[in-house]
Motif scaffolding. Structure first.
Motif, PDB file in Angstrom:
ATOM      1  N   GLU A   8       0.829  -1.202   0.000  1.00 18.99           N
ATOM      2  CA  GLU A   8       0.000   0.000   0.000  1.00 18.99           C
ATOM      3  C   GLU A   8       0.869   1.261   0.000  1.00 18.99           C
ATOM      4  O   GLU A   8       0.579   2.229  -0.712  1.00 18.99           O
ATOM      5  CB  GLU A   8      -0.918   0.026   1.222  1.00 18.99           C
ATOM      6  CG  GLU A   8      -2.013  -1.004   1.203  1.00 18.99           C
ATOM      7  CD  GLU A   8      -2.756  -1.102   2.533  1.00 18.99           C
ATOM      8  OE1 GLU A   8      -2.396  -0.379   3.493  1.00 18.99           O
ATOM      9  OE2 GLU A   8      -3.704  -1.901   2.600  1.00 18.99           O
ATOM     10  N   ASN A   9       1.933   1.241   0.793  1.00 19.04           N
ATOM     11  CA  ASN A   9       2.842   2.379   0.875  1.00 19.04           C
ATOM     12  C   ASN A   9       3.507   2.634  -0.476  1.00 19.04           C
ATOM     13  O   ASN A   9       3.595   3.783  -0.930  1.00 19.04           O
ATOM     14  CB  ASN A   9       3.898   2.113   1.953  1.00 19.04           C
ATOM     15  CG  ASN A   9       4.626   3.354   2.374  1.00 19.04           C
ATOM     16  OD1 ASN A   9       4.009   4.364   2.659  1.00 19.04           O
ATOM     17  ND2 ASN A   9       5.935   3.274   2.425  1.00 19.04           N
ATOM     18  N   ASN A  10       3.961   1.574  -1.138  1.00 17.78           N
ATOM     19  CA  ASN A  10       4.601   1.721  -2.442  1.00 17.78           C
ATOM     20  C   ASN A  10       3.630   2.234  -3.500  1.00 17.78           C
ATOM     21  O   ASN A  10       4.003   3.038  -4.355  1.00 17.78           O
ATOM     22  CB  ASN A  10       5.228   0.402  -2.888  1.00 17.78           C
ATOM     23  CG  ASN A  10       6.458   0.052  -2.082  1.00 17.78           C
ATOM     24  OD1 ASN A  10       7.078   0.918  -1.471  1.00 17.78           O
ATOM     25  ND2 ASN A  10       6.810  -1.217  -2.062  1.00 17.78           N
ATOM     26  N   GLU A  11       2.391   1.781  -3.443  1.00 15.56           N
ATOM     27  CA  GLU A  11       1.373   2.270  -4.376  1.00 15.56           C
ATOM     28  C   GLU A  11       1.107   3.757  -4.155  1.00 15.56           C
ATOM     29  O   GLU A  11       0.971   4.523  -5.111  1.00 15.56           O
ATOM     30  CB  GLU A  11       0.078   1.467  -4.229  1.00 15.56           C
ATOM     31  CG  GLU A  11       0.189   0.053  -4.758  1.00 15.56           C
ATOM     32  CD  GLU A  11      -1.020  -0.805  -4.416  1.00 15.56           C
ATOM     33  OE1 GLU A  11      -1.967  -0.309  -3.766  1.00 15.56           O
ATOM     34  OE2 GLU A  11      -1.003  -1.991  -4.800  1.00 15.56           O
ATOM     35  N   MET A  12       1.043   4.155  -2.884  1.00 15.30           N
ATOM     36  CA  MET A  12       0.811   5.563  -2.588  1.00 15.30           C
ATOM     37  C   MET A  12       1.995   6.417  -3.033  1.00 15.30           C
ATOM     38  O   MET A  12       1.822   7.516  -3.563  1.00 15.30           O
ATOM     39  CB  MET A  12       0.533   5.774  -1.102  1.00 15.30           C
ATOM     40  CG  MET A  12       0.061   7.184  -0.780  1.00 15.30           C
ATOM     41  SD  MET A  12      -0.575   7.343   0.896  1.00 15.30           S
ATOM     42  CE  MET A  12      -2.130   6.490   0.731  1.00 15.30           C
ATOM     43  N   LEU A  13       3.213   5.913  -2.848  1.00 11.87           N
ATOM     44  CA  LEU A  13       4.409   6.621  -3.303  1.00 11.87           C
ATOM     45  C   LEU A  13       4.386   6.795  -4.815  1.00 11.87           C
ATOM     46  O   LEU A  13       4.691   7.883  -5.326  1.00 11.87           O
ATOM     47  CB  LEU A  13       5.675   5.870  -2.874  1.00 11.87           C
ATOM     48  CG  LEU A  13       7.004   6.448  -3.351  1.00 11.87           C
ATOM     49  CD1 LEU A  13       7.205   7.867  -2.816  1.00 11.87           C
ATOM     50  CD2 LEU A  13       8.156   5.534  -2.936  1.00 11.87           C
ATOM     51  N   ALA A  14       4.016   5.753  -5.540  1.00  9.28           N
ATOM     52  CA  ALA A  14       3.929   5.841  -6.999  1.00  9.28           C
ATOM     53  C   ALA A  14       2.884   6.873  -7.411  1.00  9.28           C
ATOM     54  O   ALA A  14       3.102   7.652  -8.352  1.00  9.28           O
ATOM     55  CB  ALA A  14       3.603   4.476  -7.590  1.00  9.28           C
ATOM     56  N   ASP A  15       1.760   6.905  -6.706  1.00 11.46           N
ATOM     57  CA  ASP A  15       0.719   7.888  -6.999  1.00 11.46           C
ATOM     58  C   ASP A  15       1.227   9.306  -6.741  1.00 11.46           C
ATOM     59  O   ASP A  15       0.991  10.219  -7.543  1.00 11.46           O
ATOM     60  CB  ASP A  15      -0.522   7.592  -6.146  1.00 11.46           C
ATOM     61  CG  ASP A  15      -1.673   8.542  -6.437  1.00 11.46           C
ATOM     62  OD1 ASP A  15      -1.911   8.856  -7.625  1.00 11.46           O
ATOM     63  OD2 ASP A  15      -2.326   8.978  -5.477  1.00 11.46           O
ATOM     64  N   LEU A  16       1.924   9.507  -5.623  1.00 13.67           N
ATOM     65  CA  LEU A  16       2.484  10.813  -5.292  1.00 13.67           C
ATOM     66  C   LEU A  16       3.450  11.284  -6.380  1.00 13.67           C
ATOM     67  O   LEU A  16       3.379  12.426  -6.839  1.00 13.67           O
ATOM     68  CB  LEU A  16       3.200  10.758  -3.945  1.00 13.67           C
ATOM     69  CG  LEU A  16       3.932  12.035  -3.513  1.00 13.67           C
ATOM     70  CD1 LEU A  16       2.938  13.158  -3.266  1.00 13.67           C
ATOM     71  CD2 LEU A  16       4.771  11.762  -2.281  1.00 13.67           C
ATOM     72  N   LYS A  17       4.327  10.389  -6.808  1.00 13.17           N
ATOM     73  CA  LYS A  17       5.299  10.746  -7.847  1.00 13.17           C
ATOM     74  C   LYS A  17       4.601  11.112  -9.155  1.00 13.17           C
ATOM     75  O   LYS A  17       5.009  12.054  -9.838  1.00 13.17           O
ATOM     76  CB  LYS A  17       6.284   9.600  -8.076  1.00 13.17           C
ATOM     77  CG  LYS A  17       7.296   9.450  -6.971  1.00 13.17           C
ATOM     78  CD  LYS A  17       8.270   8.320  -7.296  1.00 13.17           C
ATOM     79  CE  LYS A  17       9.371   8.217  -6.279  1.00 13.17           C
ATOM     80  NZ  LYS A  17      10.356   7.179  -6.633  1.00 13.17           N
ATOM     81  N   ALA A  18       3.571  10.360  -9.500  1.00 10.89           N
ATOM     82  CA  ALA A  18       2.829  10.647 -10.730  1.00 10.89           C
ATOM     83  C   ALA A  18       2.156  12.015 -10.655  1.00 10.89           C
ATOM     84  O   ALA A  18       2.170  12.782 -11.633  1.00 10.89           O
ATOM     85  CB  ALA A  18       1.789   9.549 -10.983  1.00 10.89           C
ATOM     86  N   GLN A  19       1.580  12.327  -9.495  1.00 10.00           N
ATOM     87  CA  GLN A  19       0.944  13.634  -9.331  1.00 10.00           C
ATOM     88  C   GLN A  19       1.969  14.762  -9.442  1.00 10.00           C
ATOM     89  O   GLN A  19       1.718  15.786 -10.103  1.00 10.00           O
ATOM     90  CB  GLN A  19       0.246  13.714  -7.972  1.00 10.00           C
ATOM     91  CG  GLN A  19      -0.980  12.848  -7.852  1.00 10.00           C
ATOM     92  CD  GLN A  19      -1.587  12.964  -6.473  1.00 10.00           C
ATOM     93  OE1 GLN A  19      -1.758  14.064  -5.946  1.00 10.00           O
ATOM     94  NE2 GLN A  19      -1.923  11.822  -5.880  1.00 10.00           N
ATOM     95  N   MET A  20       3.126  14.583  -8.795  1.00  5.53           N
ATOM     96  CA  MET A  20       4.166  15.613  -8.844  1.00  5.53           C
ATOM     97  C   MET A  20       4.682  15.800 -10.267  1.00  5.53           C
ATOM     98  O   MET A  20       4.903  16.934 -10.710  1.00  5.53           O
ATOM     99  CB  MET A  20       5.320  15.235  -7.895  1.00  5.53           C
ATOM    100  CG  MET A  20       4.932  15.353  -6.440  1.00  5.53           C
ATOM    101  SD  MET A  20       6.158  14.785  -5.218  1.00  5.53           S
ATOM    102  CE  MET A  20       7.700  14.846  -6.004  1.00  5.53           C
ATOM    103  N   LEU A  21       4.859  14.699 -10.981  1.00  4.10           N
ATOM    104  CA  LEU A  21       5.330  14.769 -12.356  1.00  4.10           C
ATOM    105  C   LEU A  21       4.358  15.556 -13.224  1.00  4.10           C
ATOM    106  O   LEU A  21       4.779  16.405 -14.028  1.00  4.10           O
ATOM    107  CB  LEU A  21       5.522  13.356 -12.919  1.00  4.10           C
ATOM    108  CG  LEU A  21       6.029  13.255 -14.351  1.00  4.10           C
ATOM    109  CD1 LEU A  21       7.447  13.822 -14.443  1.00  4.10           C
ATOM    110  CD2 LEU A  21       6.007  11.806 -14.806  1.00  4.10           C
TER     111      LEU A  21
END
Length: 103
Positions: free
Chosen positions: A66-79
């Motif tokens: 779950e943490n890794n999925e949230m991190l990937a989502d955060l990175k996508a939003q920032m990008l």
């Protein structure tokens, strides 16, 4: 359950069962029913503790996923928002928008 612990629990159970069946033969050698009771209690407690630990490992694995999925989502939003800033403003102004990287 780890294989090592499972093997030791199985060995302890077989040992306790065998000694209990032949208690009359080993009592004269110092083996007591209380020792066997304690042995059975200990491997039972170890099994319970190992089962609880296994449940915690499963829970931790899910949390990491779950943490890794949230991190990937955060990175996508920032990008996505960095891209907007980079496409519409000169590099000198990026820092004012919180965009710290350079092209």
């Amino acid at each position: 359950m780890s294989i090592t612990i499972l093997n030791e629990i199985d060995k302890a159970k077989v040992l306790a069962d065998g000694l209990r069946k032949n208690l009359d033969k080993v009592q004269s050698l110092g083996v007591t029913a209380q020792q066997l009771d304690r042995l059975e209690q200990t491997y039972g407690e170890l099994k319970s503790m190992d089962d609880a630990l296994e449940a915690l490992w499963r829970q931790a694995t899910l949390r990491v996923r779950e943490n890794n999925e949230m991190l990937a989502d955060l990175k996508a939003q920032m990008l996505a928002v960095r891209k907007v800033v980079k496409e519409h403003f000169p590099q000198q102004e990026w820092l004012a928008f919180g965009v710290q990287d350079k092209r």
